[in-house]
Design an enzyme around this catalytic site. Structure first.
Site, PDB file in Angstrom:
ATOM      1  N   GLY A 176       0.874  -1.180   0.000  1.00  0.00           N
ATOM      2  CA  GLY A 176       0.000   0.000   0.000  1.00  0.00           C
ATOM      3  C   GLY A 176       0.900   1.215   0.000  1.00  0.00           C
ATOM      4  N   ALA A 229       1.303   3.135   3.517  1.00  0.00           N
ATOM      5  CA  ALA A 229       2.090   2.387   4.496  1.00  0.00           C
ATOM      6  C   ALA A 229       3.532   2.245   4.034  1.00  0.00           C
ATOM      7  CB  ALA A 229       1.463   1.018   4.730  1.00  0.00           C
ATOM      8  N   GLY A 252       8.830   4.226  -6.033  1.00  0.00           N
ATOM      9  CA  GLY A 252       8.230   5.552  -5.854  1.00  0.00           C
ATOM     10  C   GLY A 252       7.968   5.824  -4.380  1.00  0.00           C
ATOM     11  N   ASP A 253       7.548   4.792  -3.667  1.00  0.00           N
ATOM     12  CA  ASP A 253       7.257   4.958  -2.236  1.00  0.00           C
ATOM     13  C   ASP A 253       8.551   5.200  -1.449  1.00  0.00           C
ATOM     14  OD1 ASP A 253       4.621   4.468  -2.885  1.00  0.00           O
ATOM     15  OD2 ASP A 253       4.806   2.312  -2.536  1.00  0.00           O
TER      16      ASP A 253
HETATM   17  O1  RIB Z   1       3.651   1.464  -4.840  1.00  0.00           O
HETATM   18  C1  RIB Z   1       3.652   0.092  -4.617  1.00  0.00           C
HETATM   19  C2  RIB Z   1       2.394  -0.317  -3.956  1.00  0.00           C
HETATM   20  O2  RIB Z   1       1.318  -0.056  -4.832  1.00  0.00           O
HETATM   21  C3  RIB Z   1       2.268  -1.787  -3.628  1.00  0.00           C
HETATM   22  O3  RIB Z   1       2.757  -2.105  -2.354  1.00  0.00           O
HETATM   23  C4  RIB Z   1       0.780  -2.041  -3.774  1.00  0.00           C
HETATM   24  O4  RIB Z   1       0.162  -2.301  -2.559  1.00  0.00           O
HETATM   25  C5  RIB Z   1       0.213  -0.799  -4.442  1.00  0.00           C
HETATM   26  O5  RIB Z   1      -0.479  -0.029  -3.545  1.00  0.00           O
END
Ligand code: RIB
Ligand code: NA
Length: 309
Positions: free
Chosen positions: A40, A43, A254-255
């Site tokens: 997610g 998170a 990206g996260d």
């Molecule tokens: O950015 C990666 C995330 O995108 C994954 O962990 C998946 O859950 C989606 O939300």
């Protein structure tokens, strides 16, 4: 104690197939392995910041399943404040169906589940945490009206960063005006502007269109090419390059970038935008060299001490 970074965003359970290639429409591909992991975008970004040493809190909505309980344990392990994580009765946690190809590329389908229940009232309840953090970080996997509400509630209290992922078509200009930094990748920028940001002049055009929509500062992430940014004050894009590597899994890169950007903005407020982006690119580059999301995000000890001065 107040957390320096607060995420108002999503939690997903990632059902990931590792496959030689991504399937074409109508095609069945025999994969190599399968994993259930925790992801997610909200998170992930929170965990990425926490792994760098940030104190972080998440305002999120999980389902009434065992995955949710596992997720709470993961947040605890990362010392993330979960006092504003709610469990929604009779709903399933958000899930992501992910395919990762041998060349590191991925494709993702998300079913948001309980993330859809992240409400205005829930945000109001977390008002103190949202207002007292150095950085508020949001994405587009939770309801846009909730994100807008969090930004309104935060107005006048400090920096807000919004990651426009996954791509959304009709984003309220109030949302774009309220965040200090709006960050998208190439596909997200294309969905929002109709311009494919390939090549310098189209990057400039896409970023300008986002500035015209009301964004204050736009960051366009460019994968292995790094990132470009511009602001209302200086509308000419600046390119920050990354070190090219051979990726094994780009899921969550990206996260990693957003979590790191929030970290550097919160803990090194004196750094220039160029330098914050450059350092966030280093963290994101590290993450593509390992499989998975959380597991691939570097800790401070995995990185050069130069990044933390
Ligand atoms: O950015 C990666 C995330 O995108 C994954 O962990 C998946 O859950 C989606 O939300
Ligand atoms: Na990774």
């Amino acid at each position: 104690m107040c957390s320096k970074i607060v995420v108002v965003g999503s939690c997903m359970i990632d059902f990931t197939c590792f496959s030689p290639c991504l399937p074409k429409p109508g095609e069945t591909v025999i994969g190599k392995s399968f994993e259930i992991k925790y992801g997610g975008k909200g998170a992930n970004q929170c965990v990425a910041a926490a792994k760098l040493g940030a104190t972080a809190a998440i305002v999120a909505s999980l389902g009434s399943d065992t995955y949710a309980q596992e997720y709470l344990k993961i947040f605890k392990k990362e010392h993330i404040d979960t006092s504003h994580v709610r469990i929604q009765e009779n709903q399933h946690s958000g899930i992501a169906q992910i395919t990762v190809a041998d060349n590191g590329e991925n494709s993702i389908v998300v079913v948001v589940g309980s993330n859809a229940s992240l409400s205005l009232e829930h945000v109001n309840h977390a008002a103190d945490v949202i207002r007292n953090a150095a950085i508020l970080l949001c994405q587009f996997e939770t309801p846009l009206e909730t994100t807008l509400h969090a930004l309104k509630l935060r107005k006048g209290y400090g920096l807000s960063i919004v990651n426009g992922a996954p791509a959304a078509r009709n984003v309220d200009s109030a949302l774009l005006e309220l965040c200090d930094i709006f960050c998208v990748n190439e596909t997200e920028a294309e969905v929002m502007t109709g311009v494919q940001p390939l090549g310098l002049s189209n990057m400039q055009l896409a970023v300008e269109k986002l500035l015209d929509k009301g964004c204050n500062t736009v960051i366009l992430t460019l994968g292995e090419q790094g990132a470009a940014y511009a602001s209302q004050k200086d509308r000419t894009i600046k390119l920050i390059s990354a070190t090219p590597v051979k990726p094994v899994d780009t899921t969550g890169a990206g996260d990693a970038f957003l979590g790191a950007l929030a970290y550097f903005k919160a803990y090194h407020p004196g750094l220039s935008m160029d330098e914050c982006i450059r350092r966030a690119c280093v963290v994101a580059t590290e993450s593509v060299l390992k499989f998975g999301t959380h597991a691939s995000f570097p800790t401070r000890s995995n990185l050069s001490p130069d990044l933390f001065v």
